[in-house]
Design a protein around this motif. Sequence first.
Motif, PDB file in Angstrom:
ATOM      1  N   UNK A  39       2.000  -7.306  -3.653  1.00 56.20           N
ATOM      2  CA  UNK A  39       1.955  -6.766  -2.296  1.00 56.20           C
ATOM      3  C   UNK A  39       2.640  -5.397  -2.317  1.00 56.20           C
ATOM      4  N   UNK A  40       1.958  -4.348  -1.830  1.00 59.87           N
ATOM      5  CA  UNK A  40       2.521  -2.999  -1.919  1.00 59.87           C
ATOM      6  C   UNK A  40       3.806  -2.777  -1.117  1.00 59.87           C
ATOM      7  N   UNK A  41       4.171  -3.683  -0.221  1.00 65.33           N
ATOM      8  CA  UNK A  41       5.449  -3.515   0.483  1.00 65.33           C
ATOM      9  C   UNK A  41       6.626  -3.620  -0.474  1.00 65.33           C
ATOM     10  N   UNK A  42       6.367  -4.149  -1.679  1.00 64.36           N
ATOM     11  CA  UNK A  42       7.429  -4.339  -2.661  1.00 64.36           C
ATOM     12  C   UNK A  42       7.524  -3.208  -3.685  1.00 64.36           C
ATOM     13  N   UNK A  43       6.619  -2.213  -3.606  1.00 70.74           N
ATOM     14  CA  UNK A  43       6.694  -1.131  -4.591  1.00 70.74           C
ATOM     15  C   UNK A  43       6.207   0.221  -4.076  1.00 70.74           C
ATOM     16  N   UNK A  44       5.490   0.246  -2.937  1.00 67.64           N
ATOM     17  CA  UNK A  44       4.909   1.489  -2.439  1.00 67.64           C
ATOM     18  C   UNK A  44       5.570   1.878  -1.118  1.00 67.64           C
ATOM     19  N   UNK A  45       6.433   2.874  -1.172  1.00 67.33           N
ATOM     20  CA  UNK A  45       7.197   3.290   0.005  1.00 67.33           C
ATOM     21  C   UNK A  45       6.284   3.731   1.151  1.00 67.33           C
ATOM     22  N   UNK A  46       5.267   4.522   0.834  1.00 71.37           N
ATOM     23  CA  UNK A  46       4.359   5.012   1.876  1.00 71.37           C
ATOM     24  C   UNK A  46       3.702   3.838   2.595  1.00 71.37           C
ATOM     25  N   UNK A  47       3.204   2.865   1.841  1.00 70.26           N
ATOM     26  CA  UNK A  47       2.561   1.703   2.449  1.00 70.26           C
ATOM     27  C   UNK A  47       3.558   0.894   3.271  1.00 70.26           C
ATOM     28  N   UNK A  48       4.740   0.652   2.713  1.00 62.62           N
ATOM     29  CA  UNK A  48       5.752  -0.146   3.422  1.00 62.62           C
ATOM     30  C   UNK A  48       6.059   0.474   4.782  1.00 62.62           C
ATOM     31  N   UNK A  49       6.189   1.780   4.810  1.00 62.55           N
ATOM     32  CA  UNK A  49       6.511   2.454   6.074  1.00 62.55           C
ATOM     33  C   UNK A  49       5.335   2.435   7.046  1.00 62.55           C
TER      34      UNK A  49
END
Length: 142
Positions: A39-49
């Motif tokens: 899940x990109x919330x665990x490695x991709x800052x742009x996606x998490x935000x």
Amino acid sequence: MAATVKYDEVETGQQIPPADYPVRRVNLVMYAGASGDFNPIHWNERFAKTVGLPDVIAHGMFTMAQGGRFVTDWAGDPGAIVDYGVRFSSMVVVPDDDQGAVITVSGVIEEKLEDNRVVVALTARSGDSRVLSRARAVVQLA
């Protein structure tokens, strides 16, 4: 690994000293590969935000694993945990800098059971937030 803790050496109410577990983004990427949770919330800052998170967050199961690591390190036996459960109460936010985040885990012997088992109540914090609640492990001691 610590020396093996013996049942006769612990008492109800006894504190287990805290331990710090640093968390960096690389740890989350390695965990994603091991767990299959990409899940990109665990490695991709742009996606998490974009989904409303303050930054990348650690996997809940990664956070839970640090509590288990704390107990097995204390007990001196990687197979000591008989039962373990937690509730996730807050996120571990992992900024992309040299500091990352830190999960601090501590414990207390809540109860002595039969058959050399104890119940350990855990507290896990990151920054000012309690990240695990109702965290309990039943531990088989020597």
